[in-house]
Design an enzyme around this catalytic site. Structure first.
Site, short mmCIF file in Angstrom:
data_model
loop_
_atom_site.label_atom_id
_atom_site.label_comp_id
_atom_site.label_asym_id
_atom_site.label_seq_id
_atom_site.Cartn_x
_atom_site.Cartn_y
_atom_site.Cartn_z
N HIS A 64 73.62 -36.92 -12.16
CA HIS A 64 74.80 -36.03 -12.57
C HIS A 64 74.55 -35.13 -13.91
O HIS A 64 75.13 -34.15 -14.12
CB HIS A 64 75.94 -36.77 -12.95
N ASP A 95 72.76 -42.36 -8.83
CA ASP A 95 72.86 -41.47 -9.85
C ASP A 95 71.54 -41.46 -10.75
O ASP A 95 71.82 -41.80 -11.92
CB ASP A 95 73.96 -42.06 -10.90
N SER A 178 75.26 -39.78 -23.87
CA SER A 178 74.55 -40.91 -23.65
C SER A 178 73.93 -41.20 -21.96
O SER A 178 73.38 -42.12 -21.80
CB SER A 178 75.21 -42.13 -24.29
#
Length: 252
Positions: A64, A95, A178
């Site tokens: 993402h 991901d 983060s």
């Protein structure tokens, strides 16, 4: 009185010194919307995982962050050096993805890579999440792995959702920026990839690295080739449920 903040033990100092030059801040500009990726500007974290070919060094981060559309991206290294990075792999399901850069262009930051250790992800392991939390360059957040059998998190932004994998959970209180941070154990290896968290609690979600290692080995073994790692799917989304939940179903 509030309790004192959690401070990493002195032996962590050497680990942090070894890995920090491999961790980068990533700034991405999405040129146009594409599939589940919007246009815009966002930030994240990544870290170097392969210097086998310095001209085609690889950075691991979240899917993402890379997104599925056309992007322009730059990585800022420990000594404030900024280099362009280019997407070479976006996983179709999970991901994570890889960016490529030319490590020979680094002048002040010593090139380092962080080893991946999927087998180190166990309940009770003490870790540090080192990344650009809230877009602050290099923040260090301690945590202890609490779960390794969590379903993939459901985010409320209506965009990309991971599926068909377990996630690990811990109370590291990570926030925006983060994403893509390495979850480091006491040996200095990365045992998981920070992927997300909740804004209403300290909970954070980490992606296990089994499939990451598989893809990294494939990319390093097929440099210069246009083929992608073989992948398969059952076209079905599975969820893990404990036995007491299944007993409530009207099954014989």
């Amino acid at each position: 009185a509030l309790p004192p903040p959690s401070i990493p033990a002195p032996e962590w100092a050497g680990v942090i010194e070894r890995v920090k030059s491999a961790i980068v801040a990533i700034r991405v500009t999405g040129v146009r919307p594409f599939e589940d990726s919007p246009a815009g500007v966002w930030q994240g974290t990544g870290f170097v995982v392969s210097l086998e070919d310095p001209a085609e060094a690889l950075i691991l981060t979240n899917r993402h962050i890379i997104s599925t559309g056309p992007i322009r991206a730059y990585a800022t290294f420990d000594e404030h050096e900024e280099l362009p990075v280019f997407p070479v792999y976006r996983d179709p399901v999970h991901d994570f993805g890889f960016l490529q850069f030319d490590a020979r262009r680094l002048r002040f930051t010593p090139p380092r890579e962080i080893p991946l250790s999927p087998e180190g992800l166990r309940v009770g392991t003490e870790v540090l999440v080192i990344g650009n939390d809230n877009a602050e360059k290099i923040q260090i957040l301690p945590a202890t792995i609490a779960r390794v059998d969590r379903n993939a998190p459901d985010y409320d932004d209506g965009n990309y959702q991971d599926e068909n994998t377990f996630y690990a959970g811990a109370g590291s209180n990570t926030s925006g920026g983060s994403s893509g941070s390495p979850v480091i154990d006491r040996s200095g290896a990365c045992i998981a990839l920070n992927a997300g968290g909740t804004s209403e609690a300290a909970s954070a979600y980490y992606l296990p690295l089994d499939r990451v290692v598989y893809v990294l080995r494939w990319l390093c073994g097929h440099r210069g080739q246009a083929t992608l790692p073989p992948r398969g799917t059952w076209l079905t989304k599975f969820l893990f449920q404990p036995f007491d939940m299944l007993r409530r179903l009207p099954l014989p």
